[in-house]
Design a protein around this motif. Structure first.
Motif, mmCIF file in Angstrom:
data_model
loop_
_atom_site.group_PDB
_atom_site.id
_atom_site.type_symbol
_atom_site.label_atom_id
_atom_site.label_comp_id
_atom_site.label_asym_id
_atom_site.label_seq_id
_atom_site.Cartn_x
_atom_site.Cartn_y
_atom_site.Cartn_z
ATOM 1 N N LEU A 86 0.808 -1.207 0.000
ATOM 2 C CA LEU A 86 0.000 0.000 0.000
ATOM 3 C C LEU A 86 0.850 1.270 0.000
ATOM 4 C CD1 LEU A 86 -2.905 -0.958 2.449
ATOM 5 C CD2 LEU A 86 -3.059 -0.591 -0.019
ATOM 6 N N SER A 87 2.084 1.156 0.430
ATOM 7 C CA SER A 87 2.968 2.330 0.480
ATOM 8 C C SER A 87 3.635 2.626 -0.860
ATOM 9 C CB SER A 87 4.038 2.135 1.553
ATOM 10 O OG SER A 87 4.979 1.149 1.157
ATOM 11 N N LEU A 88 3.488 1.721 -1.829
ATOM 12 C CA LEU A 88 4.149 1.908 -3.119
ATOM 13 C C LEU A 88 3.455 2.983 -3.953
ATOM 14 C CD1 LEU A 88 4.733 -1.820 -4.201
ATOM 15 C CD2 LEU A 88 6.446 -0.227 -3.285
ATOM 16 N N PRO A 89 4.197 3.696 -4.764
ATOM 17 C CA PRO A 89 3.570 4.618 -5.719
ATOM 18 C C PRO A 89 2.962 3.831 -6.871
ATOM 19 C CG PRO A 89 5.940 4.584 -6.047
ATOM 20 C CD PRO A 89 5.679 3.740 -4.838
ATOM 21 N N ALA A 90 2.042 4.433 -7.558
ATOM 22 C CA ALA A 90 1.450 3.784 -8.734
ATOM 23 C C ALA A 90 2.540 3.517 -9.763
ATOM 24 C CB ALA A 90 0.369 4.675 -9.328
ATOM 25 N N GLY A 91 2.435 2.377 -10.432
ATOM 26 C CA GLY A 91 3.416 2.011 -11.437
ATOM 27 C C GLY A 91 4.587 1.223 -10.900
ATOM 28 N N ALA A 92 4.594 0.974 -9.588
ATOM 29 C CA ALA A 92 5.685 0.217 -8.985
ATOM 30 C C ALA A 92 5.490 -1.282 -9.223
ATOM 31 C CB ALA A 92 5.758 0.520 -7.490
ATOM 32 N N VAL A 93 6.418 -2.064 -8.676
ATOM 33 C CA VAL A 93 6.438 -3.518 -8.862
ATOM 34 C C VAL A 93 6.388 -4.194 -7.496
ATOM 35 C CG1 VAL A 93 7.870 -5.467 -9.629
ATOM 36 C CG2 VAL A 93 7.744 -3.374 -11.009
ATOM 37 N N ALA A 94 5.664 -5.310 -7.392
ATOM 38 C CA ALA A 94 5.629 -6.101 -6.167
ATOM 39 C C ALA A 94 5.867 -7.571 -6.496
ATOM 40 C CB ALA A 94 4.305 -5.927 -5.445
ATOM 41 N N ILE A 95 6.880 -8.161 -5.869
ATOM 42 C CA ILE A 95 7.173 -9.591 -5.963
ATOM 43 C C ILE A 95 6.852 -10.180 -4.594
ATOM 44 C CG2 ILE A 95 8.992 -11.313 -6.320
ATOM 45 C CD1 ILE A 95 10.474 -9.158 -8.000
ATOM 46 N N TYR A 96 6.047 -11.243 -4.542
ATOM 47 C CA TYR A 96 5.584 -11.705 -3.235
ATOM 48 C C TYR A 96 5.164 -13.175 -3.303
ATOM 49 C CZ TYR A 96 1.159 -10.623 -5.566
ATOM 50 O OH TYR A 96 0.125 -10.559 -6.477
ATOM 51 N N GLU A 97 5.013 -13.798 -2.153
ATOM 52 C CA GLU A 97 4.507 -15.166 -2.040
ATOM 53 C C GLU A 97 3.059 -15.179 -2.540
ATOM 54 O OE1 GLU A 97 3.555 -18.842 -1.663
ATOM 55 O OE2 GLU A 97 5.610 -18.339 -1.016
ATOM 56 N N GLU A 98 2.784 -16.076 -3.494
ATOM 57 C CA GLU A 98 1.482 -16.042 -4.161
ATOM 58 C C GLU A 98 0.311 -16.244 -3.211
ATOM 59 O OE1 GLU A 98 1.331 -19.033 -7.135
ATOM 60 O OE2 GLU A 98 1.463 -20.727 -5.736
ATOM 61 N N ALA A 99 0.535 -16.946 -2.087
ATOM 62 C CA ALA A 99 -0.552 -17.173 -1.132
ATOM 63 C C ALA A 99 -1.013 -15.873 -0.465
ATOM 64 C CB ALA A 99 -0.101 -18.169 -0.063
ATOM 65 N N GLN A 100 -0.176 -14.836 -0.503
ATOM 66 C CA GLN A 100 -0.543 -13.565 0.121
ATOM 67 C C GLN A 100 -1.604 -12.804 -0.691
ATOM 68 O OE1 GLN A 100 3.247 -11.621 0.329
ATOM 69 N NE2 GLN A 100 3.873 -12.682 2.202
ATOM 70 N N ASN A 101 -1.680 -13.083 -1.983
ATOM 71 C CA ASN A 101 -2.676 -12.463 -2.848
ATOM 72 C C ASN A 101 -2.694 -10.932 -2.691
ATOM 73 O OD1 ASN A 101 -4.756 -12.254 -4.732
ATOM 74 N ND2 ASN A 101 -6.372 -12.533 -3.179
ATOM 75 N N LEU A 102 -1.524 -10.314 -2.800
ATOM 76 C CA LEU A 102 -1.429 -8.868 -2.592
ATOM 77 C C LEU A 102 -2.080 -8.057 -3.706
ATOM 78 C CD1 LEU A 102 2.199 -8.463 -1.197
ATOM 79 C CD2 LEU A 102 0.054 -8.788 0.047
ATOM 80 N N LYS A 103 -2.326 -8.680 -4.821
ATOM 81 C CA LYS A 103 -2.938 -7.955 -5.942
ATOM 82 C C LYS A 103 -4.307 -7.407 -5.583
ATOM 83 C CE LYS A 103 -3.885 -8.344 -10.893
ATOM 84 N NZ LYS A 103 -3.135 -7.106 -11.190
ATOM 85 N N GLN A 104 -4.951 -8.019 -4.586
ATOM 86 C CA GLN A 104 -6.288 -7.551 -4.180
ATOM 87 C C GLN A 104 -6.261 -6.121 -3.637
ATOM 88 O OE1 GLN A 104 -7.801 -9.360 -0.407
ATOM 89 N NE2 GLN A 104 -5.782 -10.370 -0.318
ATOM 90 N N TYR A 105 -5.056 -5.658 -3.223
ATOM 91 C CA TYR A 105 -4.957 -4.330 -2.620
ATOM 92 C C TYR A 105 -4.591 -3.237 -3.624
ATOM 93 C CZ TYR A 105 -4.686 -7.282 1.538
ATOM 94 O OH TYR A 105 -4.936 -8.227 2.503
ATOM 95 N N ARG A 106 -4.040 -3.616 -4.763
ATOM 96 C CA ARG A 106 -3.586 -2.616 -5.725
ATOM 97 C C ARG A 106 -3.819 -3.102 -7.154
ATOM 98 N NH1 ARG A 106 0.184 1.124 -3.576
ATOM 99 N NH2 ARG A 106 -0.099 2.193 -5.571
ATOM 100 N N ASP A 107 -4.450 -2.252 -7.956
ATOM 101 C CA ASP A 107 -4.597 -2.576 -9.375
ATOM 102 C C ASP A 107 -3.703 -1.678 -10.230
ATOM 103 O OD1 ASP A 107 -5.835 -0.128 -9.193
ATOM 104 O OD2 ASP A 107 -7.815 -0.830 -9.831
ATOM 105 N N ASP A 108 -2.884 -0.858 -9.564
ATOM 106 C CA ASP A 108 -1.989 0.041 -10.297
ATOM 107 C C ASP A 108 -0.526 -0.291 -10.035
ATOM 108 O OD1 ASP A 108 -1.983 0.780 -7.646
ATOM 109 O OD2 ASP A 108 -2.167 2.944 -8.009
ATOM 110 N N VAL A 109 -0.282 -1.524 -9.565
ATOM 111 C CA VAL A 109 1.067 -2.008 -9.304
ATOM 112 C C VAL A 109 1.271 -3.302 -10.080
ATOM 113 C CG1 VAL A 109 2.567 -3.030 -7.535
ATOM 114 C CG2 VAL A 109 1.313 -0.925 -7.033
ATOM 115 N N ALA A 110 2.447 -3.446 -10.699
ATOM 116 C CA ALA A 110 2.754 -4.685 -11.411
ATOM 117 C C ALA A 110 3.043 -5.786 -10.403
ATOM 118 C CB ALA A 110 3.955 -4.467 -12.330
ATOM 119 N N CYS A 111 2.183 -6.780 -10.331
ATOM 120 C CA CYS A 111 2.284 -7.828 -9.314
ATOM 121 C C CYS A 111 2.842 -9.116 -9.899
ATOM 122 C CB CYS A 111 0.904 -8.089 -8.696
ATOM 123 S SG CYS A 111 0.298 -6.712 -7.689
ATOM 124 N N TYR A 112 3.788 -9.698 -9.203
ATOM 125 C CA TYR A 112 4.405 -10.961 -9.606
ATOM 126 C C TYR A 112 4.346 -11.946 -8.444
ATOM 127 C CZ TYR A 112 6.325 -8.166 -13.444
ATOM 128 O OH TYR A 112 6.473 -7.348 -14.545
#
Length: 617
Positions: A107-133
């Motif tokens: 949530l602290s990332l600026p729009a257009g940033a990138v997030a790499i994370y454990e898939e079970a965390q499902n962080l994409k649900q919190y941001r639709d303006d961040v590239a999620c991997y």
């Protein structure tokens, strides 16, 4: 707590999001969010040194808790094709390995940033303006590492591989960095390299890149080294000929002495096994500095290293060193205070404490290194200065410079002989016929001294922290005391001519100047470029490297209409020192830009504050 400066839940406008079709090459920051004690240090070092190995300017900063394992820690790597090494305010790429802070981190990332994370965390649900991997880290780790007890450590190398593939790392540089990291552990190197490859292959096969960030080889790091400031200071102390080292462990200064011990054992032990040095861990900081001054009085080159709480405890002996005119070097690696404060956060808040440390009229010499190379150079200079001036000399660094990795030019081998100052030998005493320990013979307010054991009946003298005259005899006569204090003040004026001069950049196009010191320099250099590029504003710049201030500082302020003092403390301590030193007509020109949240200062904060105070639209 996320270390980006965007408040929790406050996202940057989607209009500022990067277009993935427009590549951002060699200009971004990576933040790895893990937990303390998870073994991520090796993986982060491999990431940093891989970028360095690709010839790209890079810096790394570790933000870790001060108490127990299991608490959040963040490591930030900045790649900058322009060579900027200050902390970048925005985080471009997040590697979220700590489930407890993952939501806050993304949530602290600026729009257009990138997030790499454990898939079970499902962080994409919190941001639709961040590239999620999303990555199945646990599954990949289990396949690579059969031993369950090692998986926590090996898991970190999986994210190295994932990041390497997404950001186009040169894998030859990654492998070279990893094998240097585990140079003496072939089995560990092979296991960790397998983990890197597993992460890389997964990303190549299962993830589709939809962000603009990439790395491309450069040649900007050729011939350079990576080192932290504490190690550089320790190396300088060894080359300066230190023979007595006393200390009491305290964050973030402990590694100065720990590294110095390693150097001394390697280079300062005779073939017969006899050490040419002594290292003593004292019962506290007061005892440590007392030993330093006692050793200095007896002719040893002596030092200690501490941080703010230790400086507070050293006040009584610091006054003795000033008044009795005893040499000794004290390294202060600043951290956040008051009291225990934040032991693993950085600050520049010990200036006033050190400048006047002790009761009564006392003034101390401070050297203010602004790079790891200056940590090395000023360590050498401090030992010469302390013996030349016969007074304690403080080398004042900070946690950011001392404990973090910095890119640097290689250090120069010292060519000048040691400066032991005004020391009289037995032959000198025979020739002179007399000796007044505290007598100003040459007009520079620095007296001559002898060392214990000098074979001459007039060589001995008493040194004391109470009133004394030119011959070191006890006295309470008002004239004797006043003459002594006036001479000590004149000696401080002599110090102005001996300490390192500031670095001055005059553009000839501005009536506005900026003054900074230490690690604030990196942010100010970048901020000056931002001001010129974004607002067309030219600024002049002076970096202070020592106290007392030299004539260049006075001349710089006198030649400008407004001067901004940039520093990392709440109370504008450098500004206060300047106000005490400058003519009245120049004091009104001074302005303050302060940063004191414990994080290393960043350029954008300096730029925004400057623009606001200048009223630039």
């Amino acid at each position: 707590m996320a270390t980006g400066d965007v408040a929790l839940g406050q996202q940057a406008s989607s209009a500022s999001a990067h277009d993935a079709s427009k590549r951002v090459v060699n200009d971004f920051s990576i933040q790895v969010a893990t937990v303390n004690g998870s073994g991520s240090q090796s993986a982060n070092s491999v990431l940093l040194k891989s970028i360095f190995g690709m010839g790209i300017p890079v810096s790394g900063k570790n933000l870790f808790p001060s108490n127990i394992a299991g608490l959040p820690t963040w490591y930030t790597i900045r790649a900058s094709k322009n060579g900027y090494v200050a902390r970048k305010k925005e985080i471009d790429i997040l590697i979220a390995m700590n489930g407890e802070t993952a939501k806050e981190d993304i949530l602290s990332l600026p729009a257009g940033a990138v997030a790499i994370y454990e898939e079970a965390q499902n962080l994409k649900q919190y941001r639709d303006d961040v590239a999620c991997y999303p990555v199945p880290f646990d599954k990949l780790t289990a396949a690579v590492c059969p031993e369950a007890r090692l998986r926590k450590l090996v898991k970190n190398m999986i994210y190295v591989g994932v990041a390497a593939q997404i950001l186009s790392f040169d894998m030859t540089a990654v492998e070279a960095a990893l094998r240097r990291q585990f140079a003496k552990k072939q089995k560990a190197a092979d296991l960790n390299w397998a983990a890197v490859q597993a992460g890389y292959n997964y990303a190549a096969e299962s993830l589709t890149k939809h962000d603009p960030y990439v790395l491309e080889r450069m040649h900007a790091t050729e011939g350079k080294i990576i080192i932290d400031g504490n190690a550089a200071a320790a190396l300088g102390a060894m080359f300066a000929g230190v023979t007595v080292v006393t200390w009491y462990p305290i964050t973030p200064s402990s590694s100065v002495v720990e590294q110095l011990i390693d150097y001394l054992k390697r280079y300062r032990v005779e073939p017969d096994g006899k050490a040419t040095f002594a290292v003593v861990q004292a019962e506290d900081e007061l005892a440590a500095v007392g030993m330093v001054l006692g050793a200095g009085w007896s002719g040893a080159r002596s030092m200690t290293a501490t941080s703010g709480p230790g400086i507070s405890l050293m006040a009584e002996f610091a006054g003795l060193g000033y008044f009795a005119e005893l040499p000794g070097v004290i390294f202060d690696i600043q951290r956040v205070g008051p009291s225990t404060g934040l032991p693993t956060r950085t600050a520049q808040a010990d200036l006033l404490s050190i400048a006047y440390l002790s009761h009564g009229d006392t003034k101390h010499v401070m050297l203010l290194p602004g790079s790891v190379k200056e940590c090395y150079e000023f360590a050498i200079a401090a030992f010469d200065l302390t013996e030349r001036l016969q007074t304690p000399v403080f080398v004042v660094s900070d946690l950011d410079l001392g404990m973090n990795n910095w890119m640097s030019e290689p250090f120069d081998y010292p060519e000048k002989p040691l400066d032991r100052g005004k020391v009289l030998t037995a032959d000198d005493l025979k020739r002179l016929g007399e000796f007044g320990r505290y007598k100003d013979v040459d007009g520079d307010a620095i007296p001559y001294r002898t060392l214990p054991g000098t074979d001459h009946p007039k060589a001995a003298y008493f040194t004391r922290g109470s009133g004394h005259n030119e011959k070191a005899l006890y006295t309470e006569r008002p004239d004797d005391y006043q003459n002594l204090m006036e001479r000590l003040n004149r000696k401080f004026e002599t110090a102005r001519t001996l300490v390192p001069h500031p670095i001055v950049v005059q553009t000839g196009k501005s009536k506005v100047g900026i003054i900074a010191f230490g690690t604030s320099d990196f942010a100010v250099q970048e901020s000056r470029d931002q001001l010129k590029k974004e607002y067309g504003v030219e600024t002049d710049y002076l970096r202070i490297r020592a106290f007392p201030f030299t004539k260049e500082v006075h001349e710089f302020v006198a030649s400008h209409e407004r001067v901004y003092i940039v520093e990392q403390n709440r109370d504008a301590q450098m500004l206060s020192l300047l106000k005490l030193d400058l003519p009245v007509e120049d004091i009104v020109k001074l302005r303050s830009i302060r940063h004191f949240n414990g994080l290393p200062i960043d350029a954008r904060s300096v730029t925004d504050e400057f623009v606001m105070q200048e009223g630039i639209i």
